[in-house]
Design a protein around this motif. Sequence first.
Motif, PDB file in Angstrom:
ATOM      1  N   MET A  22       6.472  15.726  -1.246  1.00 13.41           N
ATOM      2  CA  MET A  22       7.118  14.424  -1.287  1.00 13.41           C
ATOM      3  C   MET A  22       8.571  14.497  -0.835  1.00 13.41           C
ATOM      4  O   MET A  22       9.083  13.562  -0.207  1.00 13.41           O
ATOM      5  N   GLU A  23       9.241  15.601  -1.136  1.00  8.28           N
ATOM      6  CA  GLU A  23      10.618  15.767  -0.675  1.00  8.28           C
ATOM      7  C   GLU A  23      10.679  15.775   0.847  1.00  8.28           C
ATOM      8  O   GLU A  23      11.620  15.251   1.442  1.00  8.28           O
ATOM      9  N   TRP A  65      14.005   9.463   5.495  1.00 13.74           N
ATOM     10  CA  TRP A  65      14.606   8.205   5.024  1.00 13.74           C
ATOM     11  C   TRP A  65      16.077   8.416   4.683  1.00 13.74           C
ATOM     12  O   TRP A  65      16.933   7.606   5.048  1.00 13.74           O
ATOM     13  N   ARG A  66      16.370   9.511   3.994  1.00 12.40           N
ATOM     14  CA  ARG A  66      17.763   9.804   3.658  1.00 12.40           C
ATOM     15  C   ARG A  66      18.575  10.097   4.910  1.00 12.40           C
ATOM     16  O   ARG A  66      19.737   9.707   5.014  1.00 12.40           O
ATOM     17  N   ASP A  67      17.951  10.776   5.878  1.00 10.00           N
ATOM     18  CA  ASP A  67      18.649  11.063   7.134  1.00 10.00           C
ATOM     19  C   ASP A  67      18.989   9.770   7.875  1.00 10.00           C
ATOM     20  O   ASP A  67      20.087   9.644   8.452  1.00 10.00           O
ATOM     21  N   ASP A  68      18.067   8.813   7.875  1.00  7.85           N
ATOM     22  CA  ASP A  68      18.331   7.547   8.557  1.00  7.85           C
ATOM     23  C   ASP A  68      19.442   6.767   7.860  1.00  7.85           C
ATOM     24  O   ASP A  68      20.285   6.146   8.508  1.00  7.85           O
ATOM     25  N   LEU A  69      19.441   6.798   6.525  1.00  5.30           N
ATOM     26  CA  LEU A  69      20.517   6.144   5.787  1.00  5.30           C
ATOM     27  C   LEU A  69      21.847   6.819   6.084  1.00  5.30           C
ATOM     28  O   LEU A  69      22.865   6.146   6.310  1.00  5.30           O
ATOM     29  N   ALA A 109       3.625  14.655  -9.438  1.00  2.00           N
ATOM     30  CA  ALA A 109       4.686  15.590  -9.070  1.00  2.00           C
ATOM     31  C   ALA A 109       5.203  16.443 -10.230  1.00  2.00           C
ATOM     32  O   ALA A 109       5.464  17.642 -10.037  1.00  2.00           O
ATOM     33  N   PRO A 110       5.383  15.905 -11.458  1.00  2.00           N
ATOM     34  CA  PRO A 110       5.939  16.741 -12.525  1.00  2.00           C
ATOM     35  C   PRO A 110       5.082  17.948 -12.876  1.00  2.00           C
ATOM     36  O   PRO A 110       5.573  18.906 -13.479  1.00  2.00           O
ATOM     37  N   HIS A 111       3.808  17.926 -12.499  1.00  3.49           N
ATOM     38  CA  HIS A 111       2.894  19.004 -12.882  1.00  3.49           C
ATOM     39  C   HIS A 111       2.565  19.944 -11.729  1.00  3.49           C
ATOM     40  O   HIS A 111       1.772  20.865 -11.899  1.00  3.49           O
ATOM     41  N   ASN A 112       3.170  19.712 -10.566  1.00  6.46           N
ATOM     42  CA  ASN A 112       2.795  20.516  -9.406  1.00  6.46           C
ATOM     43  C   ASN A 112       3.986  20.636  -8.458  1.00  6.46           C
ATOM     44  O   ASN A 112       4.410  19.657  -7.842  1.00  6.46           O
ATOM     45  N   ARG A 113       4.516  21.851  -8.336  1.00  2.00           N
ATOM     46  CA  ARG A 113       5.687  22.070  -7.510  1.00  2.00           C
ATOM     47  C   ARG A 113       5.406  21.780  -6.040  1.00  2.00           C
ATOM     48  O   ARG A 113       6.256  21.255  -5.321  1.00  2.00           O
ATOM     49  N   GLN A 114       4.179  22.098  -5.576  1.00  8.36           N
ATOM     50  CA  GLN A 114       3.854  21.857  -4.182  1.00  8.36           C
ATOM     51  C   GLN A 114       3.821  20.368  -3.873  1.00  8.36           C
ATOM     52  O   GLN A 114       4.220  19.947  -2.783  1.00  8.36           O
ATOM     53  N   VAL A 115       3.357  19.581  -4.814  1.00 11.86           N
ATOM     54  CA  VAL A 115       3.362  18.138  -4.614  1.00 11.86           C
ATOM     55  C   VAL A 115       4.798  17.634  -4.506  1.00 11.86           C
ATOM     56  O   VAL A 115       5.129  16.798  -3.656  1.00 11.86           O
ATOM     57  N   THR A 116       5.671  18.150  -5.361  1.00  9.46           N
ATOM     58  CA  THR A 116       7.080  17.769  -5.304  1.00  9.46           C
ATOM     59  C   THR A 116       7.687  18.122  -3.951  1.00  9.46           C
ATOM     60  O   THR A 116       8.404  17.320  -3.342  1.00  9.46           O
ATOM     61  N   GLN A 117       7.405  19.319  -3.462  1.00  7.52           N
ATOM     62  CA  GLN A 117       7.929  19.734  -2.162  1.00  7.52           C
ATOM     63  C   GLN A 117       7.376  18.852  -1.040  1.00  7.52           C
ATOM     64  O   GLN A 117       8.103  18.494  -0.104  1.00  7.52           O
ATOM     65  N   PRO A 133       0.803  -1.234   0.000  1.00 13.99           N
ATOM     66  CA  PRO A 133       0.000   0.000   0.000  1.00 13.99           C
ATOM     67  C   PRO A 133       0.830   1.277   0.000  1.00 13.99           C
ATOM     68  O   PRO A 133       0.494   2.247  -0.688  1.00 13.99           O
ATOM     69  N   GLY A 134       1.913   1.296   0.776  1.00 12.56           N
ATOM     70  CA  GLY A 134       2.738   2.490   0.812  1.00 12.56           C
ATOM     71  C   GLY A 134       3.314   2.820  -0.553  1.00 12.56           C
ATOM     72  O   GLY A 134       3.318   3.979  -0.985  1.00 12.56           O
ATOM     73  N   TRP A 135       3.791   1.803  -1.257  1.00 15.10           N
ATOM     74  CA  TRP A 135       4.396   2.035  -2.559  1.00 15.10           C
ATOM     75  C   TRP A 135       3.368   2.373  -3.624  1.00 15.10           C
ATOM     76  O   TRP A 135       3.655   3.128  -4.561  1.00 15.10           O
ATOM     77  N   ILE A 136       2.174   1.825  -3.517  1.00 15.32           N
ATOM     78  CA  ILE A 136       1.112   2.225  -4.451  1.00 15.32           C
ATOM     79  C   ILE A 136       0.830   3.716  -4.295  1.00 15.32           C
ATOM     80  O   ILE A 136       0.674   4.447  -5.282  1.00 15.32           O
ATOM     81  N   LEU A 137       0.782   4.185  -3.056  1.00 14.41           N
ATOM     82  CA  LEU A 137       0.564   5.615  -2.809  1.00 14.41           C
ATOM     83  C   LEU A 137       1.708   6.454  -3.374  1.00 14.41           C
ATOM     84  O   LEU A 137       1.484   7.532  -3.950  1.00 14.41           O
ATOM     85  N   TRP A 138       2.949   5.982  -3.198  1.00 14.32           N
ATOM     86  CA  TRP A 138       4.086   6.711  -3.760  1.00 14.32           C
ATOM     87  C   TRP A 138       3.976   6.797  -5.280  1.00 14.32           C
ATOM     88  O   TRP A 138       4.218   7.855  -5.881  1.00 14.32           O
ATOM     89  N   MET A 139       3.613   5.700  -5.920  1.00 11.82           N
ATOM     90  CA  MET A 139       3.507   5.697  -7.383  1.00 11.82           C
ATOM     91  C   MET A 139       2.420   6.652  -7.854  1.00 11.82           C
ATOM     92  O   MET A 139       2.606   7.399  -8.830  1.00 11.82           O
ATOM     93  N   GLU A 140       1.281   6.628  -7.190  1.00  9.65           N
ATOM     94  CA  GLU A 140       0.186   7.524  -7.551  1.00  9.65           C
ATOM     95  C   GLU A 140       0.607   8.986  -7.383  1.00  9.65           C
ATOM     96  O   GLU A 140       0.249   9.851  -8.188  1.00  9.65           O
TER      97      GLU A 140
END
Length: 222
Positions: free
Chosen positions: A140-141, A147-151, A130-138, A118-125
Amino acid sequence: MTEQAGRVAAPARRRRGPASTENGQRSRDRVLKAALELITEAGIDRVRVAEIARRASMSSGQVMYYFTSKEHILLETLAWQDHLDLLRTRAALEKVTGAWRQMERYIYNYLPAGPSDPGWILWMESWARAPHNRQVTQFMEELLAPWRDDLAAIIARGVAEGEFAAPASLDDFTLRFNALLDGLALLRLRQLHQPARKRLVELALTTARAELTPDDPAVPAG
């Protein structure tokens, strides 16, 4: 992406919306749970707000009190589920010691369990928007940053303990390595011929070892 979806703001720190009472937050979480189930079953484009409302035992008007659009529901459901996935991953990391074992556990938990994760389905959707909406990109970032901080913390600990060689740039490594995991995740999400999760973990570890294994052969690589 609708104009309403363009009003979606960056997620709040606690991933909460306008509800200001415990009952309101419980109602909002019911919507998120219902949306998670329906989006996992059919995809956001085939789900109507009325269906989400019925699944949550609410009216459409009640649902729209908390959300501005169906796309807003999608993004907040992603944030809700991603927070749970991150907590589970951190709990799993606490159960193992040693940098390489933690790296393996991180990779395993990052990758999807299967094509219906389910988590990955949501990410894919969400990625599709994201390419059409800067706020969506922000939006998701902000979700990707922990996740990057934990890595980065795993790598820094491994370097300090002598299990890892320090990468030339820690930021570049985490960005590149998580992008690799995203690519491997796409293979796992295919309905046909998806590699086993264990196989994808091995592939990711091979890449990590190529860059992070110290020159000193006395130091084990995992």
